[in-house]
Design an enzyme around this catalytic site. Structure first.
Site, PDB file in Angstrom:
ATOM      1  N   CYS A 173      17.669  24.042  23.785  1.00 13.05           N
ATOM      2  CA  CYS A 173      17.254  25.541  23.683  1.00 13.05           C
ATOM      3  C   CYS A 173      18.399  26.369  22.964  1.00 13.05           C
ATOM      4  O   CYS A 173      18.190  27.364  22.408  1.00 13.05           O
ATOM      5  CB  CYS A 173      17.072  26.160  24.821  1.00 13.05           C
ATOM      6  SG  CYS A 173      15.356  25.119  25.724  1.00 13.05           S
TER       7      CYS A 173
ATOM      8  N   HIS B 229      17.752  33.372  23.790  1.00 13.02           N
ATOM      9  CA  HIS B 229      16.783  32.118  23.965  1.00 13.02           C
ATOM     10  C   HIS B 229      15.460  32.741  24.574  1.00 13.02           C
ATOM     11  O   HIS B 229      15.684  33.254  25.708  1.00 13.02           O
ATOM     12  CB  HIS B 229      17.358  30.974  24.483  1.00 13.02           C
ATOM     13  CG  HIS B 229      16.266  30.030  24.697  1.00 13.02           C
ATOM     14  ND1 HIS B 229      15.369  29.613  23.966  1.00 13.02           N
ATOM     15  CD2 HIS B 229      16.090  29.353  26.168  1.00 13.02           C
ATOM     16  CE1 HIS B 229      14.248  28.691  24.586  1.00 13.02           C
ATOM     17  NE2 HIS B 229      14.789  28.555  25.932  1.00 13.02           N
TER      18      HIS B 229
ATOM     19  N   ASN C 130       7.997  29.748  24.623  1.00 14.37           N
ATOM     20  CA  ASN C 130       9.335  29.116  24.553  1.00 14.37           C
ATOM     21  C   ASN C 130       9.242  28.103  23.528  1.00 14.37           C
ATOM     22  O   ASN C 130       8.668  26.929  23.781  1.00 14.37           O
ATOM     23  CB  ASN C 130       9.679  28.371  26.052  1.00 14.37           C
ATOM     24  CG  ASN C 130      11.044  27.629  25.974  1.00 14.37           C
ATOM     25  OD1 ASN C 130      11.523  27.683  24.922  1.00 14.37           O
ATOM     26  ND2 ASN C 130      11.534  27.344  27.351  1.00 14.37           N
TER      27      ASN C 130
END
Length: 315
Positions: A113, A241, A271
């Site tokens: 990520c 993020h 996500n």
């Protein structure tokens, strides 16, 4: 040594949208359960005929067009991804081939990520050292490929997509548009976020990541601002993020970016791992939420447990 700047952004998401109501038909969950815990309402899911490099190439093509550059003007391609199924050719090589590039250096960067902000720092360093003049930086992940769709704790989180940036050398005598990176890792927490096994599957220790992100990351983000010679109050936008709205919102408050627009693309996209920061940043620019030259904090965190952030000037 010359500084670098982002000259354009681009993003791409697959056409299929998976809603919380759709997920309620797959696992024991509900729209209320998902939104109250992670803030996500929809996510885009790629088909079996849409590999990671295709997502990446679409976003890259848009960034190149926005920059007014042709593929043959790029001398380095960096693709941040953790969902490449094949070890070779790399996603960067496949993206270069899809775009018809004649011979750039190609490299994948797997920091999960935090991949895009690591790749952006790598591009900036390459330009400063004279190893590249124009770099294509892409964050792309197909999280649906590594998700257990019977596990309600993880399948509600993920989405697929890509975001890209064109990074170029700053003109002599002008201010660099990419600030110094603040990066590192917490090796003892490396197992908190995992994509492992055969077939590979995404899993995480959600509470551990939440506690670490909301307590430790604000200080790191403020240090990234200091390295750029700014305070959090100077920021026009914060793009973290997009892991979970319950992480993004309190983290943005604790950084102290009181005047900043806060990216909340996780609500619509889920996500998307390495894609989340360039995807959200590109949308802010497209929507006119930030203006050219505005200072924007980018900060990625997640797998390994790694983090990286820098202040950039909006293209």
């Amino acid at each position: 040594m010359s500084g670098s700047r982002i000259t354009a952004l681009g993003h791409y998401q697959p056409a299929r949208v998976l809603t919380n109501e759709d997920l309620a038909g797959l696992v024991d969950t509900s729209d209320a359960w998902i939104t109250s815990r992670v803030g996500i309402r929809t996510r885009h899911i790629a088909g079996s005929d849409e590999p990671v490099d295709e997502l990446a190439a679409h976003a890259a093509a848009k960034a190149l067009a926005a920059a007014g550059r042709t593929p043959d003007e790029i001398d380095l391609v960096l693709v941040a991804t953790s969902t490449a199924i094949d070890r070779s050719p790399t996603m960067a090589a496949r993206v270069a081939a899809r775009l018809g590039m004649p011979g750039p250096a190609v490299m994948d960067i797997n920091v999960v990520c935090a991949g895009f902000t690591h790749a952006l720092a790598t591009a900036d360093h390459a330009v400063r050292a004279g190893g590249a003049h124009r770099v294509l930086v892409v964050g792309a992940d197909k999280m649906s490929d590594v998700t257990d769709w019977t596990d309600r704790t993880t399948c509600v989180l993920v989405g697929d997509g890509a975001g890209a940036a064109v990074v170029e050398a700053a003109a002599p005598g002008t201010e660099s548009g990419i600030g110094p990176v603040l990066w590192g890792s917490v090796p003892e927490m490396g197992n908190a976020v995992r994509i492992e096994g055969t077939p590979p599957r995404f899993s995480q220790e959600g509470q551990s990541v939440y506690r670490w992100a909301t307590t430790r990351l604000p200080a790191f983000a403020r240090r990234a601002c200091e390295k750029a010679g700014l305070t959090p109050a100077d920021l026009a936008a914060v793009v973290l993020h997009q892991a979970n709205l319950r992480i993004v919102e309190p983290l943005a408050r604790r950084i102290g970016a009181v005047n900043a627009v806060v990216a909340r693309d996780v609500v619509d996209s889920g996500n998307t791992s390495a894609a989340s920061i360039p995807l959200a940043f590109s949308k802010l620019v497209e929507q006119g939420a930030v203006s050219a030259g505005d200072p924007v904090l980018l900060f990625g965190f997640g797998g390994n447990l790694s983090y990286a952030g820098q202040v950039v000037r909006c293209p």
